[in-house]
Design a protein around this motif. Sequence first.
Motif, mmCIF file in Angstrom:
data_model
loop_
_atom_site.group_PDB
_atom_site.id
_atom_site.type_symbol
_atom_site.label_atom_id
_atom_site.label_comp_id
_atom_site.label_asym_id
_atom_site.label_seq_id
_atom_site.Cartn_x
_atom_site.Cartn_y
_atom_site.Cartn_z
ATOM 1 N N GLU A 42 1.014 -1.229 -0.018
ATOM 2 C CA GLU A 42 -0.028 -0.055 -0.100
ATOM 3 C C GLU A 42 0.831 1.089 -0.018
ATOM 4 O O GLU A 42 0.470 2.360 -0.852
ATOM 5 C CB GLU A 42 -0.958 -0.103 1.083
ATOM 6 N N ILE A 49 -0.779 -3.767 -8.241
ATOM 7 C CA ILE A 49 -2.043 -4.698 -7.807
ATOM 8 C C ILE A 49 -1.650 -6.210 -7.652
ATOM 9 O O ILE A 49 -2.062 -6.869 -6.591
ATOM 10 C CB ILE A 49 -3.254 -4.319 -8.491
ATOM 11 N N TYR A 52 -0.438 -7.436 -4.138
ATOM 12 C CA TYR A 52 -1.085 -7.882 -2.773
ATOM 13 C C TYR A 52 -1.192 -9.300 -2.558
ATOM 14 O O TYR A 52 -1.327 -10.097 -3.470
ATOM 15 C CB TYR A 52 -2.406 -7.186 -2.840
ATOM 16 N N TYR A 55 -4.132 -10.936 -4.014
ATOM 17 C CA TYR A 55 -4.118 -11.308 -5.595
ATOM 18 C C TYR A 55 -3.329 -12.611 -5.692
ATOM 19 O O TYR A 55 -3.746 -13.394 -6.580
ATOM 20 C CB TYR A 55 -3.434 -9.836 -6.252
ATOM 21 N N LYS A 210 -13.428 -8.952 -4.430
ATOM 22 C CA LYS A 210 -12.928 -7.701 -4.692
ATOM 23 C C LYS A 210 -13.112 -6.767 -5.617
ATOM 24 O O LYS A 210 -12.439 -6.448 -6.338
ATOM 25 C CB LYS A 210 -11.186 -7.972 -4.671
ATOM 26 N N ASP A 212 -14.327 -4.097 -5.949
ATOM 27 C CA ASP A 212 -13.865 -2.678 -6.074
ATOM 28 C C ASP A 212 -12.684 -2.234 -6.709
ATOM 29 O O ASP A 212 -12.092 -1.139 -7.076
ATOM 30 C CB ASP A 212 -13.872 -1.825 -4.849
ATOM 31 N N ASN A 213 -11.782 -3.353 -6.730
ATOM 32 C CA ASN A 213 -10.445 -3.351 -7.510
ATOM 33 C C ASN A 213 -10.602 -4.046 -9.081
ATOM 34 O O ASN A 213 -9.417 -4.029 -9.654
ATOM 35 C CB ASN A 213 -9.516 -4.126 -6.990
ATOM 36 N N ALA A 232 -8.068 -4.338 -13.891
ATOM 37 C CA ALA A 232 -7.844 -4.420 -12.616
ATOM 38 C C ALA A 232 -7.429 -3.138 -12.209
ATOM 39 O O ALA A 232 -6.622 -2.473 -13.023
ATOM 40 C CB ALA A 232 -6.591 -5.391 -12.206
ATOM 41 N N TYR A 233 -7.870 -2.613 -11.167
ATOM 42 C CA TYR A 233 -7.557 -1.139 -10.747
ATOM 43 C C TYR A 233 -6.918 -1.024 -9.323
ATOM 44 O O TYR A 233 -7.345 -1.717 -8.329
ATOM 45 C CB TYR A 233 -8.921 -0.435 -10.859
ATOM 46 N N GLY A 234 -5.760 -0.353 -9.441
ATOM 47 C CA GLY A 234 -5.056 -0.164 -8.144
ATOM 48 C C GLY A 234 -3.746 0.245 -8.228
ATOM 49 O O GLY A 234 -3.101 0.292 -9.287
#
Length: 320
Positions: A42, A49, A52, A55, A210, A212-213, A232-234
């Motif tokens: 983070e 992403i 993590y 993931y 997940k 939101d990602n 994928a978003y992050g």
Amino acid sequence: MATYAYYCSHTLTKSINVMKASGLHFISSDKIDKPKWDQLVEHSNNASIFCYSWYLDSFCNWNAIILGDYIGAIAIPVKKNWGFTAVFQPPFVQKCEWFGKDLDQKQREGCFARIHRFASIINFNSNIDWLKEGNPRTNLILSLGHYDNIYAGYSKSLAKNINKNKQTIEVRDADQIGNAVELYKKAYGALNPHLDQAAYDSLTLMVAKKGDNFMCKEVYQNGALIAALLFAYGKGSLHYILGAPTSIGRKHNAVSVALDSVIRQYSDRNLKLDFEGSSIPSVKAFYESFGAQNEPFYEIEATKSWILGLKQIYKRVLRS
């Protein structure tokens, strides 16, 4: 391909001692502190992403090399093949990145020597060219600044195809990724035999947990589904995980229209769109037509010399 013949026992021992002296620790999967790991992800500008724990857990068993008290790290995905330990690149994970505090050259040598000592076969992607002889892999990135500036960088043929078809095409948000997966399997599954059903199932489950990602887009024409794309978003990036058109969607450049829609939606947000490849010339040219620039990573391959010897013996036996 590098072999263990290059790494004599003296060099290995020296490098491993360097690793210990440099505060590097090889940690087995059951000993990794996942909350500390994810906190490092983070707060690291050089993580993605894919770093993590949730993931990685979705697609592989993994160990780790960690610097100090979780101030730098890299995941080491592992599996057993015929009794051999292999470090490999899991499905839907672009690369295994070193993130957090940077390593100096001696630390890098000690780090990779420890991976070499642990695994008989190594074949994975990384942001570091550990052996100084890794195979560079194309990785196309588009900075999502002001949309008008991005659009001005489109190739003439791309802009023409988008403008020609976008009036008859509707790009929608999708809550489920089943259509995207099925279209991709139908269009490109045979070209990606390493992606088995278990990999697709793991992807589907992870996205469900997940949400939101992840972002899924479906493309329709006259009420019929003609393409679907998953991102994928992050960590400041949109990663294009998979996407495919139907035969009608291909005719109407549905993927181009959808990508343009995503670029417009996420412009001016200080993000990058990572197309994630490709080494296939036509795919590479397609992504470059959006103005994407190459930021390569490295494919790292290494095999212990005695395994190479076994392979040669096996070949000779087959010929006899």
